[in-house]
Design an enzyme around this catalytic site. Structure first.
Site, PDB file in Angstrom:
ATOM      1  N   TRP A   1       0.845  -1.212   0.000  1.00  0.00           N
ATOM      2  CA  TRP A   1       0.000   0.000   0.000  1.00  0.00           C
ATOM      3  C   TRP A   1       0.876   1.256   0.000  1.00  0.00           C
ATOM      4  O   TRP A   1       0.520   2.281  -0.577  1.00  0.00           O
ATOM      5  CB  TRP A   1      -0.898  -0.026   1.240  1.00  0.00           C
ATOM      6  CG  TRP A   1      -1.724   1.230   1.416  1.00  0.00           C
ATOM      7  CD1 TRP A   1      -2.961   1.474   0.906  1.00  0.00           C
ATOM      8  CD2 TRP A   1      -1.360   2.412   2.140  1.00  0.00           C
ATOM      9  NE1 TRP A   1      -3.391   2.727   1.266  1.00  0.00           N
ATOM     10  CE2 TRP A   1      -2.425   3.317   2.024  1.00  0.00           C
ATOM     11  CE3 TRP A   1      -0.240   2.792   2.879  1.00  0.00           C
ATOM     12  CZ2 TRP A   1      -2.421   4.575   2.619  1.00  0.00           C
ATOM     13  CZ3 TRP A   1      -0.220   4.046   3.475  1.00  0.00           C
ATOM     14  CH2 TRP A   1      -1.298   4.924   3.343  1.00  0.00           C
ATOM     15  N   HIS A   2       2.055   1.161   0.655  1.00  0.00           N
ATOM     16  CA  HIS A   2       2.920   2.338   0.755  1.00  0.00           C
ATOM     17  C   HIS A   2       3.570   2.706  -0.568  1.00  0.00           C
ATOM     18  O   HIS A   2       4.037   3.833  -0.736  1.00  0.00           O
ATOM     19  CB  HIS A   2       4.011   2.103   1.807  1.00  0.00           C
ATOM     20  CG  HIS A   2       3.481   2.171   3.208  1.00  0.00           C
ATOM     21  ND1 HIS A   2       2.871   1.103   3.813  1.00  0.00           N
ATOM     22  CD2 HIS A   2       3.455   3.180   4.103  1.00  0.00           C
ATOM     23  CE1 HIS A   2       2.480   1.452   5.042  1.00  0.00           C
ATOM     24  NE2 HIS A   2       2.830   2.710   5.229  1.00  0.00           N
ATOM     25  N   GLY A   3       3.639   1.779  -1.475  1.00  0.00           N
ATOM     26  CA  GLY A   3       4.230   2.126  -2.761  1.00  0.00           C
ATOM     27  C   GLY A   3       4.608   0.891  -3.548  1.00  0.00           C
ATOM     28  O   GLY A   3       4.716  -0.214  -3.011  1.00  0.00           O
TER      29      GLY A   3
END
Lengths: 376, 473
Positions: free
Chosen positions: B322-324
Site C-alpha cells: 500500500w505504501h508504494g
C-alpha cells in the site's frame, strides 16, 4: 466574580509574558554563545559608536571569528581600520590607496593577508616601481555609500591617500544610500518623516543586536517573500536587479552619485584621485543561486535581471570624474576551480579575493591611476 | 498545496473565516469547494478521478442499501471494489508489475514487448480509495446506512484535512459530523490550535531537520559505517514519525477548529514493547483498516496457528505494498509480518512473556529497547533505495560497526538536538496518557511548552518547504 476572572486573566497573561521573555533570553544567550554569528557580542565588540557615522570599527579591537566555514583573526589598528600594523607618518616615496567599502572590503571571512586589499599591496610592491605602496582597508560591515563618504572625511586627513577606491556593492548600496541619506544633512531635519526614519533605524538596530529577533525577521521575510500575492516586488536586496525597480532604487542611485561626486571633490582637494569599483552579488556568478532567486522573484510576480544592478550603477555613475571598474568580467573569466564566494555568506573566498586583486591591479594600471599626477 | 506552506495558511484562514459565518448546509458546500480547490492545486486533472470515485461509490452504496438480493448486493460490492482497485492498480502499480514481468520474461529468455506508461501518481489516491472502499463495505455489511445526500458524501471523501495523507477515516465517524450541524467549542479551538502548532513543530523542527542526517546515510554515493547507519536509521525513524504524525496533527487541529473530530493516528509508537502494540499505535487508521477489511475477513486469528500466521503475513505484505510500488515496501511488509508472528510466538513462551509483559524496570527497558530496534531495522528496509541497498546497509550495520567513526556533529548531535524536545513532550503526554494534555497543564507548564515550541520551530526549523513523505503513498 467578573473582577476575579479578569484578575486571573491578567495573572495568566503576566505568566505567559514572563515565560516567553525568559525563554527569549535563554535562546538569545544560547545563540550568542554557540551561534557563531555577526550578532554575537564578541563580534559586536569590533564596533564602537560614532556620532556622525553611527558606528565605526573600534581602534585596537582584536578577535577570532569562527563559523562553520572559516576561522579568522581580526585586528583593528589605532586608526580604526582592519590592519595588523598601524599607519605611521607617510614616507617620501610612499603612495597610499584607501579602499573604502562595506563588508566585502573588510572581509572578516578571510585572514588579513588574504584580503584583496592586502594582495593588491603585495602585487604592487612586488613590481619594479620607485614607490612603496600601502593599501588601507577601510571597509566596515553594514556601511552604505553615505557612511563611506563620512568615513572618508574622518580618515582622509589622517591617512593622506593618493588614490581613493570607493567600493560599491551593487546588491544593496542603493537601498543603503536611501536609508542613510539623512546623515548627509544631520541635524537639519525635524520633519515627521525624519523621526519615523530614526525610529525605524533604531528598531532595525535593536533587531540587529538580537540574534533571536534577527532569525525571526529573516523567517518572516523569507516566508512573505515566497508568497506571491503577499510580497509584491522582490525583497530589498534584489530590488536593484528587478526589471521594474521600485522608485527608491532610483532615489538611492541618485544619492550614490551625489556621494561619489562629493568624494571625488574632497579627495581632489586633498590631492587624491578617486576610482569606483562595482562589486557584484554572488548570484551574478553562481548559476544555481541565480536560478533559485530568479524563480523566487518570478513567483513573486517580478523579473530578475542578473546584471541589472551593475548596469544601473554604471549608468548612474556615467560621466562622473572617477573611472568605474566592474570586476564581473574578470570573475566570470576565471577557470573552473574553488568557489569565489562562501556558501553560507555572500562574501569572497580567498580565491575570490585573489581574482579581484589581480583584476583591480590591472584596472589601476590601465587607467593610469598609479602614475604620478601631472604637475606634482 | 502542502500544510507547511503559506499558501495553505492563507487558504485555511480565508476558508475558516467564511466557514464560521455560514450555516450548516452552506458550510458543507464551502468545504466541498475548498477541498476540490485544495486537491486541484496539485493537479486539477486528477480531480476527475476523485469525483468519479465519489459518484461511483455513492451510487453503489445507495443501491446496496436498497437491495435485498444477496447476489445483486455482492455484484454491487464487486463493482465498487473493482473500480477502486482498478484505479489504484493502474495509477500506482501498473509500471511496477509491467517492469517486473518484463524482468521475469527476460530471465526466461522470452521475448515480450511490455507497455510502460508514464503514469503520474495522483496524490492521495491510496487514502481516498481506502476511505470509499471502507464506506461501501460497511454499507454492504449493514453496519451503517448509505447516505442519501451526495453533497455530504462528497465532503466526506474530499474533506481537505485528511484527503491526501489521512487519517483514513471511517464513514461511521465522519459522515454524522458532516450531516449534522457542528458546534465549535472553546476547548476545540484551544486544542486545535495546539495540535496545529505541535504538528508544524514535528514537521519543520523534527522531521525536516533530521532528513539531512538520514540522507547522509541513505543517499546514493554514501558509504557509511555501521554506527552511522544506526544513527541515520534512528534519524529516519524520527523523521518519518515527525513527518506523518505532524501531518495528522495539523489535520486533526484544523478539523477541531471547524468542529470536526478526527481519529488519533499515532499514540507514542516508539514507546511500545511488542510488534502488536506497535501497530496499535502507528498509523492507527491504516492498521485498523487492514485489520477490519483484510485480516479479519481472511479469518484473522480464528483458525489454526498456521492460518493465523498466513493471514498476518498476507495482511502486512499488502500493507507494505500500500505504501508504494517497490520491492523494499514488500520486504518491509514481510518483515513486519514476521515480526508480528515472532512476537505472537514469543508471547506463548513463559519466560519471554514475562519479559515482554513484565512490570520490572529492567524488563520494561530492555523489551522496549529490543522492540525499538526491531522497528528501526524495519525503517532501514523501508528507506533503502532497493533490496540490494538494504542488504549493503545491513552488512555495514552488522559487520562494519566501527564506533570510532561516529559522525558526532553530522549525525549524533543533530539527532539528540532534534529528538530531545519531542521526546520530552511525549514523556509528559505518556505520563498523563493523554495526547492533548499540554493545553490542560497548569498555566506555567503550558506556557513553557508553548514558548519552547514557538522558539524552536521559528529559530531552528527547516523552512525548505519539503513535502510530506506520506503524500507519495
Amino acid at each position: 466574580m467578573a473582577s476575579d476572572l479578569s484578575r486571573r486573566r491578567i495573572r495568566r497573561a503576566a505568566i505567559c509574558l514572563v515565560i516567553f521573555g525568559a525563554q527569549f533570553g535563554m535562546f538569545e544567550v544560547a545563540l550568542r554563545t554557540w551561534g557563531s554569528s555577526e550578532a554575537a557580542p564578541s563580534f559586536q565588540g569590533l564596533f564602537t559608536d560614532d556620532p556622525a557615522i553611527g558606528y565605526r570599527l573600534k581602534p585596537g579591537a582584536r578577535l577570532r571569528f569562527t563559523t562553520a566555514e572559516f576561522d579568522t583573526d581580526i585586528s583593528i589598528n589605532r586608526a580604526g581600520v582592519r590592519d595588523d600594523d598601524d599607519i605611521n607618518t607617510k614616507a617620501e616615496n610612499e603612495r597610499r590607496i584607501l579602499l573604502i567599502g562595506d563588508s566585502l572590503v573588510l572581509a572578516v571571512q578571510v585572514p588579513f593577508q588574504q584580503t584583496f586589499g592586502e594582495l593588491l599591496e603585495r602585487r604592487l610592491n612586488a613590481a619594479a616601481s620607485p614607490y612603496t605602496y600601502r593599501v588601507i582597508n577601510a571597509g566596515v560591515q553594514g556601511y552604505g555609500p553615505v557612511e563611506e563618504l563620512l568615513l572618508f572625511r574622518a580618515l582622509g586627513r589622517q591617512v593622506q591617500p593618493d588614490i581613493v577606491v570607493e567600493t560599491l556593492f551593487v546588491g544593496n548600496d542603493a537601498e543603503e544610500a536611501v536609508a542613510s541619506a539623512h546623515r548627509l544633512t544631520a541635524g537639519s531635519r525635524r520633519s515627521r518623516d525624519a523621526i519615523r526614519e530614526t525610529v525605524a533605524i533604531r528598531m532595525r538596530r535593536v533587531v540587529r543586536r538580537s540574534m533571536v529577533l534577527q532569525v525571526l525577521r529573516l523567517r518572516i521575510a523569507s516566508a512573505t517573500g515566497r508568497f506571491a500575492w503577499a510580497s509584491g516586488p522582490p525583497e530589498p536586496p534584489l530590488q536593484s536587479y528587478a526589471a521594474v525597480a521600485a522608485p527608491r532604487i532610483a532615489e538611492g542611485l541618485a544619492i550614490t552619485r551625489q556621494v561619489v561626486d562629493q568624494m571625488i571633490l574632497e579627495a581632489d582637494s586633498a590631492g587624491a584621485r578617486t576610482a569606483v569599483v562595482l562589486m557584484p552579488a554572488r548570484f551574478q556568478l553562481d548559476d544555481a543561486d541565480y536560478g533559485r532567486l530568479r524563480a523566487a522573484v518570478a513567483e513573486a510576480g517580478g523579473e530578475l535581471m542578473r546584471d541589472g544592478a551593475t548596469a544601473r550603477f554604471r549608468e548612474a555613475l556615467a560621466g562622473s570624474n572617477a573611472p568605474v571598474f566592474d570586476p564581473l568580467p574578470a570573475m566570470r573569466a576565471v577557470p573552473p576551480g574553488p568557489d569565489l564566494f562562501f556558501q553560507q555568506t555572500v562574501h569572497l573566498t580567498p580565491r575570490g579575493h585573489e581574482v579581484v586583486a589581480t583584476a583591480l591591479e590591472g584596472f589601476l594600471h590601465r587607467t593610469g591611476l598609479l602614475d604620478p599626477p601631472a604637475g606634482r | 498545496m502542502v500544510f507547511n506552506s503559506l499558501h495553505f495558511i492563507w487558504f485555511f484562514i480565508v476558508v475558516y473565516a467564511v466557514y464560521r459565518m455560514l450555516p450548516h448546509r452552506p458550510q458543507n458546500w464551502l468545504l466541498l469547494v475548498a477541498s476540490y480547490y485544495f486537491y486541484g492545486s496539485w493537479d486539477w486533472r486528477f480531480l476527475g478521478l476523485l469525483v468519479a470515485s465519489t459518484i461511483v461509490d455513492f451510487s453503489c452504496a445507495l443501491a446496496l442499501d436498497r437491495s435485498h438480493s444477496p447476489r445483486r448486493r455482492r455484484m454491487l460490492l464487486c463493482l465498487s471494489l473493482g473500480f477502486n482497485l482498478a484505479l489504484l492498480g493502474f495509477f500506482k502499480y501498473f509500471n511496477f508489475f509491467a517492469d517486473n514481468l518484463h524482468v521475469v520474461f527476460d530471465s526466461l529468455g522470452w521475448q515480450a514487448d511490455f507497455v510502460t506508461l508514464r503514469v503520474l501518481l495522483p496524490i492521495g489516491i491510496s487514502f481516498y480509495t481506502f476511505v470509499t472502499m471502507s464506506y461501501v463495505i460497511d454499507v454492504y455489511r449493514r453496519e451503517i446506512p448509505a447516505t442519501r445526500d451526495l453533497l455530504d458524501f462528497a465532503v466526506f471523501v474530499a474533506y481537505f484535512p485528511h484527503l491526501v495523507a489521512g487519517p483514513i477515516l471511517r464513514a461511521s465517524l465522519l459522515l454524522p459530523q458532516i450531516s449534522t450541524p457542528r458546534i465549535v467549542t472553546r476547548e476545540q479551538v484551544r486544542d486545535g490550535l495546539w495540535l496545529i502548532a505541535w504538528g508544524f513543530f514535528q514537521k519543520i523542527f523534527v522531521a525536516d531537520n533530521l532528513a539531512a542526517v538520514a540522507n547522509m546515510v541513505f543517499d546514493p554515493g554514501a558509504h557509511p559505517t555501521g554506527i552511522n547507519v544506526l544513527l541515520g536509521t534512528y534519524a529516519f525513524a524520527f523523521q518519518i514519525y515527525g513527518d506523518f504524525a505532524g501531518y495528522s496533527n495539523v489535520a486533526r487541529g484544523t478539523s477541531k477548529l471547524m468542529g470536526i473530530e478526527l481519529l488519533e493516528n499515532f499514540r507514542f509508537p516508539y514507546f511500545v514493547r511488542t510488534a502488536q502494540d506497535f501497530w496499535r499505535h502507528w498509523h492507527i487508521s491504516l492498521s485498523t483498516w487492514l485489520r477490519d477489511y483484510l485480516y479479519i475477513p481472511l479469518g484473522g486469528s480464528r483458525g489454526s496457528g498456521g492460518r493465523t500466521r498466513r493471514n498476518l503475513l498476507i495482511t502486512m505484505v499488502l500493507g507494505g505494498l500500500w505504501h508504494g510500488a517497490a520491492w523494499t515496501f514488500v520486504l518491509w511488509g514481510v518483515y513486519q509480518g514476521l515480526l508480528l508472528i515472532a512476537y505472537r510466538a514469543a508471547g506463548r513462551v513463559r519466560a519471554l512473556h514475562l519479559w515482554i509483559a513484565g512490570s520490572g524496570a529492567l524488563a520494561r527497558v530492555t523489551s522496549w529497547a529490543v522492540m525499538f530496534h526491531f522497528t528501526c531495522y524495519g525503517w532501514l528496509i523501508f528507506r533503502a533505495r532497493s533490496a540490494e541497498h538494504a542488504g549493503a546497509l545491513s552488512r555495514a550495520l552488522f559487520t562494519g560497526f566501527d564506533p570510532a567513526s561516529v559522525a558526532i556533529s553530522g549525525a549524533l548531535a543533530p539527532l539528540l538536538l532534534y529528538t530531545a524536545p519531542l521526546l520530552l513532550v511525549h514523556g509528559i503526554e505518556a505520563y498523563y496518557d493523554d495526547l492533548l494534555v499540554v493545553p490542560r497543564l497548569s498555566p506555567g507548564m503550558r506556557y513553557c511548552v508553548y514558548a519552547a515550541t514557538f522558539y524552536l520551530t521559528m529559530l531552528f526549523g527547516n523552512y525548505g518547504g519539503a513535502a510530506f513523505i506520506y503524500f507519495q503513498f
